[in-house]
Design an enzyme around this catalytic site. Structure first.
Site, PDB file in Angstrom:
ATOM      1  N   LYS A  56       0.822  -1.205   0.000  1.00 43.35           N
ATOM      2  CA  LYS A  56       0.000   0.000   0.000  1.00 43.35           C
ATOM      3  C   LYS A  56       0.858   1.257   0.000  1.00 43.35           C
ATOM      4  O   LYS A  56       0.544   2.240  -0.680  1.00 43.35           O
ATOM      5  CB  LYS A  56      -0.925  -0.022   1.226  1.00 43.35           C
ATOM      6  CG  LYS A  56      -2.022  -1.079   1.111  1.00 43.35           C
ATOM      7  CD  LYS A  56      -2.727  -1.338   2.422  1.00 43.35           C
ATOM      8  CE  LYS A  56      -3.740  -2.461   2.284  1.00 43.35           C
ATOM      9  NZ  LYS A  56      -4.372  -2.859   3.559  1.00 43.35           N
ATOM     10  N   GLN A 100      -3.793  -1.411   9.913  1.00 38.46           N
ATOM     11  CA  GLN A 100      -3.760  -2.746   9.321  1.00 38.46           C
ATOM     12  C   GLN A 100      -4.299  -3.757  10.328  1.00 38.46           C
ATOM     13  O   GLN A 100      -3.872  -3.788  11.487  1.00 38.46           O
ATOM     14  CB  GLN A 100      -2.325  -3.110   8.920  1.00 38.46           C
ATOM     15  CG  GLN A 100      -2.202  -4.459   8.248  1.00 38.46           C
ATOM     16  CD  GLN A 100      -2.940  -4.526   6.914  1.00 38.46           C
ATOM     17  OE1 GLN A 100      -2.888  -3.589   6.136  1.00 38.46           O
ATOM     18  NE2 GLN A 100      -3.629  -5.628   6.677  1.00 38.46           N
ATOM     19  N   ASP A 123     -10.294   4.045   5.238  1.00 40.69           N
ATOM     20  CA  ASP A 123     -10.502   2.608   5.086  1.00 40.69           C
ATOM     21  C   ASP A 123     -11.945   2.219   5.402  1.00 40.69           C
ATOM     22  O   ASP A 123     -12.329   1.064   5.242  1.00 40.69           O
ATOM     23  CB  ASP A 123      -9.532   1.847   5.997  1.00 40.69           C
ATOM     24  CG  ASP A 123      -9.291   0.411   5.553  1.00 40.69           C
ATOM     25  OD1 ASP A 123      -9.500   0.113   4.359  1.00 40.69           O
ATOM     26  OD2 ASP A 123      -8.896  -0.419   6.395  1.00 40.69           O
TER      27      ASP A 123
END
Length: 299
Positions: A56, A100, A123
């Site tokens: 990413k 994450q 996200d």
């Protein structure tokens, strides 16, 4: 004679989305003197998570998006993680935050997610973002569901009145994709690990979204001829939740694994990071949570 479904090419569409995001990031930088910045936070050193974060950050660099990485030890507590995310939320130089996950057994992930400011939740993992998806309010979509909706739109899948079956109910994939499909006027059925006679329900679907994390759970015999099949599963060995070899002879459209949903997830993350920067820097409007056009979502 059996026919072969058309493949839904997520790789090519994702490339175009990232190119558009890169152009917008460059324009924001020219107008404000500041480039969009995504902060990535990783707890521990799980090899898969380390790889995902590295990928990413690499994509960010190619799109002209700055990244800042915060690595916390596996021994980090929920309080320490919350403090880190709270500080990033308050930092004006950071426009988007990616935690994450999974974070490990010792972390209260929900408490950690809720420490992310909604305007930086690129996200789409907070309760505020989920509510925005449900009510069609300004906010950010969960990235994989957002990518799925973009794919459906790219291939001109007409959702009003169609029966969509979502197999999976995770808070960042199954549940929100069902909300977005509902907002696009599909009739939505959720299935999960305790659903009785799953195959008979899937066989009624015009659109199937497999997001349960079980390799080859959905087989070709379960697919209604001509249905749209979205495989959002990713299991070891590049195996999805759909048995591709049998499903491809029944479906009308199908996503491959890899090359379908996966690239779209990162593309939406980068696009939403640019949206967040534009909003925070006064260089544009915040994204609408539902990436659908003309959805009534009223009655």
């Amino acid at each position: 004679m059996s026919q072969t479904a058309q493949l839904m090419d997520g790789t090519s569409l994702a490339r175009r989305i990232v190119e558009q995001a890169a152009d917008r990031a460059a324009e924001i930088s020219r107008r404000t003197g500041t480039s969009p910045c995504l902060a990535t936070v990783l707890v521990g050193e799980d090899p898969a998570s380390v790889t995902y974060v590295r990928m990413k950050r690499s994509r960010c660099a190619k799109a002209g998006i700055r990244s800042r990485h915060i690595a916390l030890p596996a021994t980090a507590t929920t309080a320490e993680l919350v403090d880190t995310l709270t500080d990033l939320s308050a930092d004006p130089d950071v426009h988007g935050i990616l935690l994450q996950h999974p974070c490990g057994p010792g972390i209260d992930e929900r408490a950690a997610f809720e420490a992310i400011a909604p305007e930086k939740d690129v996200d789409g993992v907070t309760m505020r973002s989920f509510a925005a998806m449900g009510f069609g309010l300004p906010g950010f979509v969960s990235c994989t569901p957002g990518g799925i909706m973009r794919l459906l739109r790219e291939y001109d899948v007409q959702l009003p009145g169609r029966h969509a079956v979502v197999v999976g109910r995770s808070p960042i994939l199954g549940k929100p994709v069902g909300m977005l499909l509902l907002a696009a006027d599909a009739t939505v059925t959720y299935c999960h690990s305790r659903t009785a006679d799953l195959s008979s329900i899937v066989r009624e679907a015009d659109v199937v979204v497999a997001a349960v994390g079980r390799p080859r759970l959905i087989r070709g015999a379960d697919i209604k001829p001509g249905a749209v099949v979205i495989d959002a599963g990713y299991n070891p060995g590049n195996i999805g939740d759909v048995d591709f070899d049998t499903a491809v002879t029944r479906a009308g459209l199908i996503t491959p694994v890899p090359g379908g949903v996966g690239p779209m997830t990162i593309a939406v993350l980068l696009a939403q990071t640019v949206d967040a920067a534009a909003h925070q820097l006064g260089a544009g409007h915040w994204a609408l949570s539902s990436p659908t056009v003309g959805a009534s979502s009223r009655r």
